[in-house]
Design a protein around this motif. Structure first.
Motif: not given
Length: 334
Positions: A81, A84-85
């Motif tokens: 996560r 991907r941010r």
């Protein structure tokens, strides 16, 4: 209490039991997060998020896998996560090398650079592993290896680490990532190809083994003596012809003895330095202080990339917060 007792107690809401469980796995999880994210600070953030998610999710832990495997599932999910941010990390030699030593560019802000890892934040389970596995774990936190990992898509990165560093099977990795063994095998093949394009022929562990303990100590001692005495000729004698000198967050970097020598003579050695050897990313490193305004101040953290008994890469990290991290040993202090 045994680990199983702690698991049962933690599932029932015993925070002290969970703290004991977390402490057993904390450093290996932090090392995994560092490999995934390329920054000890981001790894610490991911670790804290992992432990919080694990505490909240522990009542639902059914014991179908080991607690360690379940924690790796949570940590990998958190890292995916995070990856991907944010933008992909910049290579420390992004752009062409420079020859103008007067213009180093403006520091590139934000969490966009690969950062070094202090020895005391690395995975401490290597002492409990067989020699071959411990050797692999040390290779997997080397600067060049972690830098190469950051060029891979996040899922390929996770597959490669779970399969080849942590030793999970294709089926176990698929279960950890919520995918299929066929997808895992395909991602692993692509990841291996991408990594091979960027890794040096020999790892730093192989280079250090070739030098031996005495050879490593002698090389570092000569490097420190030449740097502290601002002896450019002696320092150049320790470097490969194609040496690189990188220094994030500054975008400038230099290649080859000639330009590196000019940079050292005209910019680096304009003020006195003192250096202290350290293990950085399981490799030879240095903690550097610079004398300015009548006092010694944090200068940089250097990782020495060795090749055939010489220095082929001086990876200098000039963010003072990183120097403080190596002194305090706490990524959370930033």
């Amino acid at each position: 209490m045994t680990p199983d007792d702690d698991v049962a107690a933690a599932r029932a809401g015993d925070e002290a039991a969970f703290t004991r469980l977390a402490q057993r796995h904390r450093r290996e999880l932090a090392a995994h997060c560092y490999r995934m994210l390329g920054s000890p600070h981001d790894a610490e953030d991911a670790l804290q998020e992992t432990l919080l998610a694990a505490w909240r999710g522990l009542p639902g832990f059914e014991g179908r896998s080991s607690l360690r495997t379940w924690l790796y599932r949570v940590a990998t999910s958190v890292c995916l996560r995070q990856a991907r941010r944010r933008p992909r990390l910049l290579s420390p030699d992004a752009g062409p090398p420079r020859s103008d030593v007067t213009d180093l560019g403006e520091p590139v802000p934000g969490p966009v650079w690969l950062e070094p890892l202090p020895e005391d934040l690395a995975d401490d389970r290597t002492d409990d592993l067989d020699p071959a596995t411990a050797y692999l774990r040390r290779e997997s936190v080397e600067l060049a290896y972690v830098a190469a990992l950051q060029h891979l898509p996040a899922t390929q990165r996770a597959v490669l680490l779970l399969r080849e560093v942590l030793g999970y099977s294709a089926a176990e990795t698929a279960a950890l990532l919520g995918t299929t063994p066929a997808s895992v095998n395909s991602a692993l093949q692509r990841a291996r190809g991408g990594l091979a394009e960027r890794l040096p022929a020999r790892s730093q562990q192989a280079e250090l083994a070739r030098l031996g303990g005495a050879g490593r100590a002698a090389l570092v001692e000569r490097f420190v003596a030449a740097w502290e005495s601002a002896d450019v000729d002696a320092l150049l004698g320790l470097l490969t012809d194609d040496v690189r000198f990188t220094m994030p967050p500054l975008p400038a970097w230099f290649a080859g003895r000639h330009d590196v020598g000019r940079f050292l003579a005209q910019r680096v050695f304009a003020t006195p330095w003192r250096l202290r050897p350290a293990t950085v990313n399981a490799s030879a490193g240095l903690l550097c202080e610079q004398h300015a305004d009548g006092a010694w101040r944090p200068g940089s953290v250097i990782v020495l990339g060795l090749r055939e008994g010489r220095v082929g890469w001086i990876a200098g990290f000039v963010d003072p917060a990183l120097h403080a991290l190596f002194v305090t040993g706490s990524a959370g202090d930033r």
